[in-house]
Write a protein that holds these residues in place. Structure first.
Motif, PDB file in Angstrom:
ATOM      1  N   ASN A  34      10.018   3.807   5.599  1.00  0.00           N
ATOM      2  CA  ASN A  34      10.494   4.600   4.467  1.00  0.00           C
ATOM      3  C   ASN A  34      11.853   5.252   4.704  1.00  0.00           C
ATOM      4  O   ASN A  34      12.273   6.118   3.930  1.00  0.00           O
TER       5      ASN A  34
ATOM      6  N   PRO B  90       6.297  15.689  -5.007  1.00  0.00           N
ATOM      7  CA  PRO B  90       5.603  14.556  -4.393  1.00  0.00           C
ATOM      8  C   PRO B  90       6.542  13.367  -4.166  1.00  0.00           C
ATOM      9  O   PRO B  90       7.422  13.097  -4.976  1.00  0.00           O
ATOM     10  N   VAL B  91       6.349  12.696  -3.049  1.00  0.00           N
ATOM     11  CA  VAL B  91       7.136  11.524  -2.676  1.00  0.00           C
ATOM     12  C   VAL B  91       6.161  10.389  -2.410  1.00  0.00           C
ATOM     13  O   VAL B  91       5.139  10.584  -1.754  1.00  0.00           O
ATOM     14  N   VAL B  92       6.483   9.214  -2.909  1.00  0.00           N
ATOM     15  CA  VAL B  92       5.644   8.046  -2.663  1.00  0.00           C
ATOM     16  C   VAL B  92       6.159   7.328  -1.419  1.00  0.00           C
ATOM     17  O   VAL B  92       7.336   6.980  -1.333  1.00  0.00           O
ATOM     18  N   LEU B  93       5.280   7.152  -0.440  1.00  0.00           N
ATOM     19  CA  LEU B  93       5.613   6.444   0.785  1.00  0.00           C
ATOM     20  C   LEU B  93       4.919   5.086   0.796  1.00  0.00           C
ATOM     21  O   LEU B  93       3.773   4.966   0.367  1.00  0.00           O
ATOM     22  N   THR B  94       5.605   4.096   1.314  1.00  0.00           N
ATOM     23  CA  THR B  94       4.998   2.798   1.561  1.00  0.00           C
ATOM     24  C   THR B  94       4.342   2.868   2.926  1.00  0.00           C
ATOM     25  O   THR B  94       4.948   3.362   3.884  1.00  0.00           O
TER      26      THR B  94
ATOM     27  N   THR C 261       2.994  15.244  -0.263  1.00  0.00           N
ATOM     28  CA  THR C 261       3.717  16.484  -0.561  1.00  0.00           C
ATOM     29  C   THR C 261       3.806  17.296   0.732  1.00  0.00           C
ATOM     30  O   THR C 261       3.264  16.894   1.770  1.00  0.00           O
TER      31      THR C 261
ATOM     32  N   ASN D 214       0.857  -1.175   0.000  1.00  0.00           N
ATOM     33  CA  ASN D 214       0.000   0.000   0.000  1.00  0.00           C
ATOM     34  C   ASN D 214       0.899   1.232   0.000  1.00  0.00           C
ATOM     35  O   ASN D 214       1.745   1.394   0.874  1.00  0.00           O
ATOM     36  N   THR D 215       0.731   2.100  -0.992  1.00  0.00           N
ATOM     37  CA  THR D 215       1.550   3.301  -1.090  1.00  0.00           C
ATOM     38  C   THR D 215       0.663   4.536  -1.144  1.00  0.00           C
ATOM     39  O   THR D 215      -0.524   4.455  -1.432  1.00  0.00           O
ATOM     40  N   LEU D 216       1.299   5.669  -0.885  1.00  0.00           N
ATOM     41  CA  LEU D 216       0.590   6.946  -0.884  1.00  0.00           C
ATOM     42  C   LEU D 216       1.554   8.025  -1.338  1.00  0.00           C
ATOM     43  O   LEU D 216       2.699   8.077  -0.873  1.00  0.00           O
ATOM     44  N   LYS D 217       1.112   8.884  -2.235  1.00  0.00           N
ATOM     45  CA  LYS D 217       1.927  10.015  -2.673  1.00  0.00           C
ATOM     46  C   LYS D 217       1.650  11.180  -1.730  1.00  0.00           C
ATOM     47  O   LYS D 217       0.498  11.548  -1.514  1.00  0.00           O
TER      48      LYS D 217
END
Length: 69
Positions: free
Chosen positions: A35, A48-52, A8, A3-6
């Motif tokens: 992360n 934007p950074v994608v976090l797990t 900012t 599951n990831t989320l972008k």
């Protein structure tokens, strides 16, 4: 698939992300650890950074790893 989320800088902090995604702001450290982050502040993210995201875990109730309330 994880599951990831972008995120900012507009997301403000991992506290906000944890509250919204895990239902508990004090679990911000779980997102950070997963992360490779050590600061909950997202204000430094210019892009934007994608976090797990870790799975929701209701047994994590104190907000501090290894410490129960």
């Amino acid at each position: 698939m994880a599951n990831t989320l972008k995120v900012t800088a507009a997301d403000i902090s991992l506290y906000h992300v944890a509250a919204r995604q895990l239902g508990d702001a004090t679990q911000w450290w779980r997102i950070a650890r997963l992360n490779g982050l050590d600061d909950p502040d997202l204000g430094g993210f210019a892009t934007p950074v994608v976090l797990t995201l870790p799975p929701v875990d209701a047994t994590q109730d104190s907000g501090v790893a290894g410490v129960s309330s």
